[in-house]
Design a protein around this motif. Sequence first.
Motif, PDB file in Angstrom:
ATOM      1  N   ASP A   1       0.831  -1.210   0.000  1.00  0.00           N
ATOM      2  CA  ASP A   1       0.000   0.000   0.000  1.00  0.00           C
ATOM      3  C   ASP A   1       0.861   1.254   0.000  1.00  0.00           C
ATOM      4  OD1 ASP A   1      -2.401  -1.384  -0.065  1.00  0.00           O
ATOM      5  OD2 ASP A   1      -2.641  -1.380   2.110  1.00  0.00           O
ATOM      6  N   PHE A   2       1.944   1.241   0.787  1.00  0.00           N
ATOM      7  CA  PHE A   2       2.815   2.416   0.830  1.00  0.00           C
ATOM      8  C   PHE A   2       3.642   2.548  -0.458  1.00  0.00           C
ATOM      9  CE2 PHE A   2       1.535   2.904   5.154  1.00  0.00           C
ATOM     10  CZ  PHE A   2       1.686   4.265   5.388  1.00  0.00           C
ATOM     11  N   ALA A   3       3.947   1.447  -1.113  1.00  0.00           N
ATOM     12  CA  ALA A   3       4.623   1.528  -2.415  1.00  0.00           C
ATOM     13  C   ALA A   3       3.699   2.211  -3.428  1.00  0.00           C
ATOM     14  CB  ALA A   3       5.019   0.139  -2.898  1.00  0.00           C
ATOM     15  N   ARG A   4       2.425   1.861  -3.383  1.00  0.00           N
ATOM     16  CA  ARG A   4       1.448   2.504  -4.272  1.00  0.00           C
ATOM     17  C   ARG A   4       1.320   3.988  -3.921  1.00  0.00           C
ATOM     18  NH1 ARG A   4      -2.356   2.609  -7.873  1.00  0.00           N
ATOM     19  NH2 ARG A   4      -4.513   3.161  -7.476  1.00  0.00           N
ATOM     20  N   LEU A   5       1.312   4.299  -2.629  1.00  0.00           N
ATOM     21  CA  LEU A   5       1.266   5.699  -2.194  1.00  0.00           C
ATOM     22  C   LEU A   5       2.458   6.470  -2.749  1.00  0.00           C
ATOM     23  CD1 LEU A   5       0.265   8.122  -0.541  1.00  0.00           C
ATOM     24  CD2 LEU A   5       1.362   7.103   1.451  1.00  0.00           C
ATOM     25  N   ARG A   6       3.653   5.904  -2.629  1.00  0.00           N
ATOM     26  CA  ARG A   6       4.847   6.585  -3.157  1.00  0.00           C
ATOM     27  C   ARG A   6       4.732   6.814  -4.666  1.00  0.00           C
ATOM     28  NH1 ARG A   6       7.030   3.154   0.428  1.00  0.00           N
ATOM     29  NH2 ARG A   6       7.618   1.601  -1.138  1.00  0.00           N
ATOM     30  N   ASP A   7       4.289   5.798  -5.393  1.00  0.00           N
ATOM     31  CA  ASP A   7       4.156   5.926  -6.852  1.00  0.00           C
ATOM     32  C   ASP A   7       3.157   7.014  -7.238  1.00  0.00           C
ATOM     33  OD1 ASP A   7       5.991   3.867  -7.162  1.00  0.00           O
ATOM     34  OD2 ASP A   7       4.459   2.335  -7.569  1.00  0.00           O
ATOM     35  N   LEU A   8       1.991   6.993  -6.595  1.00  0.00           N
ATOM     36  CA  LEU A   8       0.968   7.992  -6.914  1.00  0.00           C
ATOM     37  C   LEU A   8       1.387   9.392  -6.463  1.00  0.00           C
ATOM     38  CD1 LEU A   8      -2.250   5.964  -6.059  1.00  0.00           C
ATOM     39  CD2 LEU A   8      -1.470   6.683  -8.330  1.00  0.00           C
ATOM     40  N   ALA A   9       2.081   9.464  -5.336  1.00  0.00           N
ATOM     41  CA  ALA A   9       2.562  10.758  -4.850  1.00  0.00           C
ATOM     42  C   ALA A   9       3.560  11.352  -5.834  1.00  0.00           C
ATOM     43  CB  ALA A   9       3.187  10.607  -3.463  1.00  0.00           C
TER      44      ALA A   9
ATOM     45  N   GLY B   1       3.264  14.865  -8.189  1.00  0.00           N
ATOM     46  CA  GLY B   1       4.140  15.993  -7.889  1.00  0.00           C
ATOM     47  C   GLY B   1       4.563  16.091  -6.436  1.00  0.00           C
ATOM     48  N   TYR B   2       4.428  14.998  -5.687  1.00  0.00           N
ATOM     49  CA  TYR B   2       4.825  14.953  -4.279  1.00  0.00           C
ATOM     50  C   TYR B   2       5.887  13.879  -4.089  1.00  0.00           C
ATOM     51  CZ  TYR B   2       0.525  17.591  -3.737  1.00  0.00           C
ATOM     52  OH  TYR B   2      -0.461  18.538  -3.852  1.00  0.00           O
ATOM     53  N   PRO B   3       7.118  14.159  -4.472  1.00  0.00           N
ATOM     54  CA  PRO B   3       8.160  13.132  -4.388  1.00  0.00           C
ATOM     55  C   PRO B   3       8.483  12.740  -2.947  1.00  0.00           C
ATOM     56  CG  PRO B   3       9.126  15.249  -4.927  1.00  0.00           C
ATOM     57  CD  PRO B   3       7.635  15.434  -4.953  1.00  0.00           C
ATOM     58  N   VAL B   4       8.765  11.455  -2.783  1.00  0.00           N
ATOM     59  CA  VAL B   4       9.207  10.909  -1.502  1.00  0.00           C
ATOM     60  C   VAL B   4      10.708  10.685  -1.619  1.00  0.00           C
ATOM     61  CG1 VAL B   4       9.008   8.946   0.076  1.00  0.00           C
ATOM     62  CG2 VAL B   4       6.976   9.828  -1.093  1.00  0.00           C
ATOM     63  N   LEU B   5      11.445  11.159  -0.642  1.00  0.00           N
ATOM     64  CA  LEU B   5      12.906  11.061  -0.678  1.00  0.00           C
ATOM     65  C   LEU B   5      13.363   9.639  -0.388  1.00  0.00           C
ATOM     66  CD1 LEU B   5      13.651  14.390   1.220  1.00  0.00           C
ATOM     67  CD2 LEU B   5      13.861  13.957  -1.239  1.00  0.00           C
ATOM     68  N   PRO B   6      14.573   9.305  -0.804  1.00  0.00           N
ATOM     69  CA  PRO B   6      15.090   7.956  -0.576  1.00  0.00           C
ATOM     70  C   PRO B   6      15.312   7.663   0.911  1.00  0.00           C
ATOM     71  CG  PRO B   6      16.418   9.127  -2.221  1.00  0.00           C
ATOM     72  CD  PRO B   6      15.481  10.127  -1.615  1.00  0.00           C
ATOM     73  N   VAL B   7      15.260   6.381   1.233  1.00  0.00           N
ATOM     74  CA  VAL B   7      15.576   5.930   2.588  1.00  0.00           C
ATOM     75  C   VAL B   7      16.968   6.433   2.945  1.00  0.00           C
ATOM     76  CG1 VAL B   7      16.025   3.881   4.007  1.00  0.00           C
ATOM     77  CG2 VAL B   7      14.135   3.875   2.367  1.00  0.00           C
ATOM     78  N   GLY B   8      17.125   6.936   4.159  1.00  0.00           N
ATOM     79  CA  GLY B   8      18.433   7.404   4.616  1.00  0.00           C
ATOM     80  C   GLY B   8      18.672   8.885   4.427  1.00  0.00           C
ATOM     81  N   THR B   9      17.781   9.566   3.706  1.00  0.00           N
ATOM     82  CA  THR B   9      17.930  11.008   3.560  1.00  0.00           C
ATOM     83  C   THR B   9      17.803  11.635   4.948  1.00  0.00           C
ATOM     84  OG1 THR B   9      16.959  10.928   1.348  1.00  0.00           O
ATOM     85  CG2 THR B   9      17.008  13.082   2.432  1.00  0.00           C
ATOM     86  N   PRO B  10      18.744  12.512   5.325  1.00  0.00           N
ATOM     87  CA  PRO B  10      18.765  13.016   6.706  1.00  0.00           C
ATOM     88  C   PRO B  10      17.767  14.139   7.019  1.00  0.00           C
ATOM     89  CG  PRO B  10      20.618  13.888   5.485  1.00  0.00           C
ATOM     90  CD  PRO B  10      19.916  12.923   4.565  1.00  0.00           C
ATOM     91  N   TYR B  11      16.921  14.487   6.095  1.00  0.00           N
ATOM     92  CA  TYR B  11      15.938  15.538   6.338  1.00  0.00           C
ATOM     93  C   TYR B  11      14.594  15.123   5.744  1.00  0.00           C
ATOM     94  CZ  TYR B  11      17.160  16.680   1.527  1.00  0.00           C
ATOM     95  OH  TYR B  11      17.399  16.608   0.187  1.00  0.00           O
ATOM     96  N   VAL B  12      13.550  15.831   6.130  1.00  0.00           N
ATOM     97  CA  VAL B  12      12.208  15.551   5.627  1.00  0.00           C
ATOM     98  C   VAL B  12      11.866  16.605   4.589  1.00  0.00           C
ATOM     99  CG1 VAL B  12       9.780  15.281   6.245  1.00  0.00           C
ATOM    100  CG2 VAL B  12      11.550  14.612   7.871  1.00  0.00           C
ATOM    101  N   GLY B  13      11.434  16.163   3.434  1.00  0.00           N
ATOM    102  CA  GLY B  13      11.079  17.086   2.366  1.00  0.00           C
ATOM    103  C   GLY B  13       9.695  17.675   2.550  1.00  0.00           C
ATOM    104  N   ALA B  14       9.441  18.803   1.905  1.00  0.00           N
ATOM    105  CA  ALA B  14       8.142  19.477   1.995  1.00  0.00           C
ATOM    106  C   ALA B  14       7.013  18.578   1.505  1.00  0.00           C
ATOM    107  CB  ALA B  14       8.171  20.780   1.188  1.00  0.00           C
ATOM    108  N   SER B  15       7.240  17.827   0.446  1.00  0.00           N
ATOM    109  CA  SER B  15       6.177  16.951  -0.054  1.00  0.00           C
ATOM    110  C   SER B  15       5.923  15.798   0.917  1.00  0.00           C
ATOM    111  CB  SER B  15       6.507  16.424  -1.450  1.00  0.00           C
ATOM    112  OG  SER B  15       7.704  15.690  -1.450  1.00  0.00           O
ATOM    113  N   GLU B  16       6.968  15.328   1.607  1.00  0.00           N
ATOM    114  CA  GLU B  16       6.778  14.275   2.609  1.00  0.00           C
ATOM    115  C   GLU B  16       5.968  14.806   3.793  1.00  0.00           C
ATOM    116  OE1 GLU B  16      10.624  11.401   2.267  1.00  0.00           O
ATOM    117  OE2 GLU B  16      10.979  13.421   3.053  1.00  0.00           O
ATOM    118  N   LEU B  17       6.233  16.042   4.191  1.00  0.00           N
ATOM    119  CA  LEU B  17       5.429  16.657   5.253  1.00  0.00           C
ATOM    120  C   LEU B  17       3.966  16.757   4.839  1.00  0.00           C
ATOM    121  CD1 LEU B  17       7.753  19.518   6.551  1.00  0.00           C
ATOM    122  CD2 LEU B  17       7.039  17.453   7.776  1.00  0.00           C
ATOM    123  N   MET B  18       3.744  17.067   3.576  1.00  0.00           N
ATOM    124  CA  MET B  18       2.378  17.152   3.070  1.00  0.00           C
ATOM    125  C   MET B  18       1.705  15.786   3.133  1.00  0.00           C
ATOM    126  SD  MET B  18       0.624  19.689   1.875  1.00  0.00           S
ATOM    127  CE  MET B  18      -0.833  19.129   2.682  1.00  0.00           C
TER     128      MET B  18
END
Length: 107
Positions: free
Chosen positions: A20-28, A32-49
């Motif tokens: 389900d979360f893989a589908r969420l990442r793909d649709l996001a 236009g709401y990219p999810v950053l790669p595992v291990g990224t040391p910060y949270v992106g604006a689209s991830e906060l959204m």
Amino acid sequence: MLAILRGHEGAAGGRGVADDFARLRDLARAGGYPVLPVGTPYVGASELMLLSWLAVAQRVVAPGCQAPSQDDLASVISTCAERLSAKGLRLYPLTLYAHRLREFAKT
């Protein structure tokens, strides 16, 4: 929660949740709401959204908060929020304030 959103191996604790979360990442990403790669040391604006939308979906009423405009993305967010709640994982209410980043995430 961020590890699950980003797709960290084993973080979801089950194949159905991970799917389900893989589908969420793909649709996001497609919306236009990219999810950053595992291990990224910060949270992106689209991830906060996305986290704010998950928090909204876990609540009965969240005044002033809007869902994503894409129906398929809104549907998978609802599914993922239910999966998290079933596992006893609820996003902290302050996550709802990330909703204010919506316009920022679009730019």
